[in-house]
Design a protein around this motif. Structure first.
Motif, short mmCIF file in Angstrom:
data_model
loop_
_atom_site.label_atom_id
_atom_site.label_comp_id
_atom_site.label_asym_id
_atom_site.label_seq_id
_atom_site.Cartn_x
_atom_site.Cartn_y
_atom_site.Cartn_z
N THR A 168 6.18 9.49 0.57
CA THR A 168 5.58 10.68 1.15
C THR A 168 4.18 10.33 1.64
O THR A 168 3.51 9.51 1.03
CB THR A 168 5.44 11.81 0.11
OG1 THR A 168 4.97 11.22 -1.10
CG2 THR A 168 6.75 12.53 -0.13
N PRO A 169 3.78 10.95 2.73
CA PRO A 169 2.43 10.64 3.22
C PRO A 169 1.37 11.06 2.20
O PRO A 169 1.57 12.01 1.45
CB PRO A 169 2.32 11.51 4.48
CG PRO A 169 3.70 11.94 4.82
CD PRO A 169 4.49 11.91 3.56
N THR A 170 0.28 10.32 2.20
CA THR A 170 -0.84 10.71 1.33
C THR A 170 -1.45 12.00 1.87
O THR A 170 -1.20 12.39 3.02
CB THR A 170 -1.94 9.64 1.34
OG1 THR A 170 -2.42 9.51 2.70
CG2 THR A 170 -1.42 8.29 0.86
N GLY A 207 -2.64 3.14 6.01
CA GLY A 207 -1.39 3.69 6.54
C GLY A 207 -1.55 4.39 7.87
O GLY A 207 -0.97 5.46 8.11
N THR A 231 -0.32 3.29 10.65
CA THR A 231 0.90 3.17 11.45
C THR A 231 1.81 4.38 11.25
O THR A 231 2.42 4.87 12.20
CB THR A 231 1.65 1.88 11.07
OG1 THR A 231 0.69 0.85 10.87
CG2 THR A 231 2.61 1.46 12.15
N TRP A 256 11.94 1.42 11.98
CA TRP A 256 11.75 2.83 11.65
C TRP A 256 12.48 3.76 12.62
O TRP A 256 13.05 4.77 12.22
CB TRP A 256 10.25 3.19 11.71
CG TRP A 256 9.43 2.68 10.55
CD1 TRP A 256 9.85 1.89 9.54
CD2 TRP A 256 8.04 2.94 10.31
NE1 TRP A 256 8.82 1.62 8.67
CE2 TRP A 256 7.69 2.26 9.11
CE3 TRP A 256 7.05 3.67 10.97
CZ2 TRP A 256 6.40 2.28 8.57
CZ3 TRP A 256 5.77 3.70 10.44
CH2 TRP A 256 5.44 3.01 9.24
P1 ADP Z 1 -3.18 0.08 8.31
O1 ADP Z 1 -3.86 1.39 8.17
O2 ADP Z 1 -4.01 -1.05 7.84
O3 ADP Z 1 -2.61 -0.14 9.67
P2 ADP Z 1 -0.43 0.12 7.59
O4 ADP Z 1 -0.06 1.23 8.47
O5 ADP Z 1 -0.06 -1.26 8.00
O6 ADP Z 1 -1.98 0.16 7.29
O7 ADP Z 1 0.13 0.44 6.14
C1 ADP Z 1 -0.01 -0.47 5.09
C2 ADP Z 1 1.21 -0.43 4.21
O8 ADP Z 1 1.27 0.80 3.50
C3 ADP Z 1 2.50 -0.55 4.96
O9 ADP Z 1 3.34 -1.40 4.24
C4 ADP Z 1 3.02 0.87 4.98
O10 ADP Z 1 4.43 0.91 5.09
C5 ADP Z 1 2.55 1.40 3.65
N1 ADP Z 1 2.36 2.85 3.59
C6 ADP Z 1 1.85 3.63 4.56
N2 ADP Z 1 1.78 4.90 4.15
C7 ADP Z 1 2.27 4.95 2.91
C8 ADP Z 1 2.49 5.99 1.95
N3 ADP Z 1 2.16 7.25 2.20
N4 ADP Z 1 3.02 5.66 0.77
C9 ADP Z 1 3.34 4.39 0.49
N5 ADP Z 1 3.18 3.36 1.33
C10 ADP Z 1 2.65 3.62 2.54
#
Ligand code: ADP
Ligand code: MG
Length: 742
Positions: A316-318, A349, A351, A388
């Protein structure tokens, strides 16, 4: 004031020198006459006479080409263009680098070595030289702090009249420590009436010497007397105790000896600095207004695709991700183009947030383009988004320079007819040959790698693809924590969202600072970590010409291969072909390699959660922002992660402090603030940063404290004197509006 101290001999020297000056002036006249035959020849002895003499011709204005000034022929104009001086007015903004103060005579003392100053020297011996570069060597004596001190003076090439033994001279130049005592090379012989002058020293270029530049700036100042208007309303200036523009420029270019050397803190400089910063803020805001004059497609929020994606992903999103997604959805629902910057520390996160935005846009029938700063990252994003989105029945396209012509052509066709719903690539995405069917959203990842121009170019490209009727929404993502002051000037055209929370389950990275001679222990540690099934990075300094000390990735790779024969080791560096880099990265991610030797190419975005150890060589040479980005590659999984910062001695105090701060904090904002303070905005924002870096008088680092006030000034001008905005932007940013150019 000087007469009782200066022996009459020096006056006789002055007369000799005056003739030389006169000869130079008349040669300027010849150049001028060749250029414009109608210019009457005159015996001019000062810039003032020059201007009045010209009055009977149509006088040049500030916007006239600089070649309209006497003494500027095509050759000189060409050289001036190299200094970005094209109009007479440009000369006014050619800011002195420093000033020469001929006001205070200094004693001949080692304390003044390295300083350009005025020294009085009695010449005892003059000897011509015929070998080497020097033509004349003089032995002289000056007054030191504890009595007479000997000094050797060298003259090279043409140096005007020959100094004579037995006479005293006032010499202006840099005092140096030679092997046998104090020395001066090619000092200027200063006439009594020049004493006390404060002379600006301008950035020069080959073939245009200081006297020429000074003469031209003085001529431009005379034009300014007639032609300069002050874009700042009197009310604004008076409230701040600022002088008029003319007075401020006079202070910079023609400082009076009694007022001393101009200092940044005084009102004249403060005015120009604040005005310039405010203007850049205004230019970005104006640019935002212009961008938003064209409508964007209103995208209604629909969550079903994103909900499906989350179902597949199992997380789930933070709270922070949810909040930022909400802010984006609100923007997307408007008919105005979104202009939003998402700041989130490495691993926060971003992305997923981008994916949420993209899915709504695609759902509404529009296309999405994602631009990554490197081919490596584009490839990684493409793989990620394919994983995805393809299960949701969407088509993800990668456009890269490495593709065969045929597959690129096929990709372009899919984009043009709308079959591809999301395209990922580098800035090559925005080449003319790329046409979209219905581009609705542009996402720029790691924006700090792109200049402000590039960023703004994207929307224009997007819009023109759509017949100009619609502009795509813009989402910009950056892991660089941007100190507020910088954000104000650099991103004044953007709304900002911050993801200030990391996904759960992250463990903090423990950072240790280790001297390079303890490399053996570090290598032992790699062995242990890999034996536990985890992976490690070894980051070498960038391979660059001239960095002889830097250990090239190849050397390290070979060394580690010998030390760790039982491990599989991969390597990526900037000189490899993109396809080769991607293959190595993919193998590391898949777990084929225990250890990856890399240069800083892995700095941004690379995501391998199983990697829990990072070693960074020559960490003392890197900036905090860069170290922070690198360190962000570990600590992405649930295991305890470590970052080892290796350094070589000797370590400067600053470098030591930087490494200590890295050990103490993982707070990206704190590190960025410290980096900004120590190394300036270029380091924080990336070296390719364009735009505001081209300030004329202000300096983002030195004048940080002014940014707040500049923001207020921008607000006040917009609210109370909107008519002043255009002239300000024209003056400081350029007629076309630097930010508007593609
Ligand atoms: P950045 O902000 O550095 O681009 P990423 O988008 O690459 O970060 O995310 C880092 C990692 O965290 C990835 O493996 C992603 O799938 C994971 N991730 C992102 N959001 C969540 C979340 N809400 N809960 C768990 N893992 C997450
Ligand atoms: Mg990222």
């Amino acid at each position: 004031m000087l007469s009782h101290e200066s022996p009459p001999e020096s006056l006789s020297f002055w007369h000799a020198q005056r003739r030389v000056v006169y000869r130079q002036k008349s040669s300027f006249d010849r150049t001028g006459a060749r250029m414009s035959p109608s210019t009457p020849k005159k015996n001019r002895t000062s810039g003032r006479a020059t201007a009045s003499g010209r009055a009977r011709k149509a006088p040049p204005g500030l916007s006239s080409p600089v070649a309209d000034l006497p003494g500027v022929g095509p050759k000189v104009a060409e050289k001036l263009a190299r200094l970005h001086i094209e109009t007479v007015g440009d000369l006014l903004w050619h800011q002195p680098l420093r000033y020469e103060d001929r006001g205070t005579r200094q004693p001949l003392s080692p304390e003044h070595v390295g300083e350009a100053a005025l020294f009085e020297v009695r010449i005892n011996e003059v000897r011509p030289l015929f070998r080497g570069k020097a033509r004349l060597v003089c032995q002289g004596v000056g007054e030191g702090p504890q009595g007479p001190v000997a000094v050797t003076i060298w003259f090279f090439g043409r140096f005007g009249p020959t100094p004579q033994a037995g006479r005293s001279y006032l010499l202006f130049g840099e005092l140096q420590q030679g092997p046998h005592g104090l020395e001066m090379a090619q000092p200027e012989l200063v006439a009594p009436n020049q004493i006390g002058q404060i002379r600006p020293v301008y950035p020069a270029t080959e073939g245009i010497a200081q006297p020429k530049l000074r003469q031209l700036v003085e001529a431009a100042m005379e034009v300014a007397v007639r032609d300069l208007s002050d874009p700042l309303p009197g009310a604004i200036r008076e409230a701040r105790g600022w002088p008029s523009l003319m007075r401020a420029l006079q202070r910079i270019h023609l400082p009076k000896r009694n007022d001393g050397v101009p200092a940044r803190g005084e009102p004249a400089l403060q005015r120009l600095i604040t005005e310039e910063l405010a203007t850049h803020i205004l230019a970005l805001r104006q640019r935002r207004a212009v961008t938003r004059q064209v409508a964007a497609p209103a995208i209604p929020p629909r969550d079903h695709l994103f909900a499906q994606l989350l179902g597949h992903l199992g997380f789930t999103p933070t709270g922070a991700q949810q909040r930022v997604i909400g802010e984006i959805k609100t923007d997307l629902a408007q008919e105005l183009p979104m202009l939003r910057l998402v700041q989130g520390d490495v691993g926060s996160g971003k992305t997923l947030v981008a994916a949420a935005a993209a899915l709504d846009v695609i759902d509404a029938g529009y296309q999405v383009a994602l631009m990554a700063p490197t081919a490596l990252l584009a490839e990684q994003h493409a793989r990620n988004f394919a994983q995805w989105f393809e299960p949701l029945g969407l088509s993800v396209l990668l456009l890269s320079g490495q593709q065969s012509a045929a597959s690129r052509r096929e990709g372009l066709a899919q984009l043009a007819d709308g079959r591809a719903q999301i395209v990922i690539g580098t800035h090559a995405l925005f080449q003319e040959s790329v046409a979209f069917d219905q581009l609705g959203l542009v996402i720029v990842d790691e924006q700090h790698r792109f200049g402000v121009h590039q960023r703004l170019a994207l929307t224009d490209k997007g819009a023109s693809q759509d017949g100009g009727a619609r502009r795509p929404h813009q989402l910009i993502m950056t892991a660089t924590p941007i100190p507020r002051t910088l954000a104000m000037t650099q991103f004044a055209d953007l709304d900002v969202s911050v993801i200030d929370e990391l996904p759960p389950g992250r463990t903090p990275v423990t950072t240790v600072v280790v001297r390079a001679d303890r490399r053996g222990e570090v290598i032992e540690r790699i062995s242990q970590v890999c034996a536990e099934g985890r992976q490690a990075y070894w980051v070498c300094p960038l391979i660059e010409e001239g960095q002889i000390e830097a250990q090239a990735a190849e050397t390290t790779f070979a060394m580690l291969g010998e030390e760790l024969p039982h491990l599989n080791i991969g390597m990526v560096h900037g000189r490899m072909k993109a396809a080769e880099k991607q293959r190595e990265m993919a193998r590391f991610k898949a777990g084929d390699y225990h250890l990856l030797v890399a240069t800083t190419v892995i700095e941004v975005g690379v995501d391998v959660p199983n990697a829990s150890l990072m070693i960074i060589e020559n960490a003392e040479r890197m900036g905090l922002a860069q170290l922070h980005q690198l360190r962000g590659r570990v600590g992405r999984g649930a295991t305890d992660s470590h970052c080892v910062l290796l350094f070589d001695e000797p370590l400067s105090d600053r470098a030591r402090a930087r490494l200590r701060l890295m050990r103490e904090t993982e707070d990206g904002f704190r590190l960025a603030e410290a980096d900004l303070e120590q190394r300036g905005p270029g380091e924080v924002l990336g070296t390719r940063q364009a735009g505001i870096a081209k300030l004329k008088i202000a300096d983002l680092q030195e004048d940080q404290g002014k940014l707040e006030e500049a923001g207020q000034l921008a607000d006040e001008l917009l609210a109370r004197f909107p008519e002043s905005v255009h002239p300000l932007i024209t003056r400081w940013v350029g007629a076309a509006g630097q930010y508007g150019q593609v």
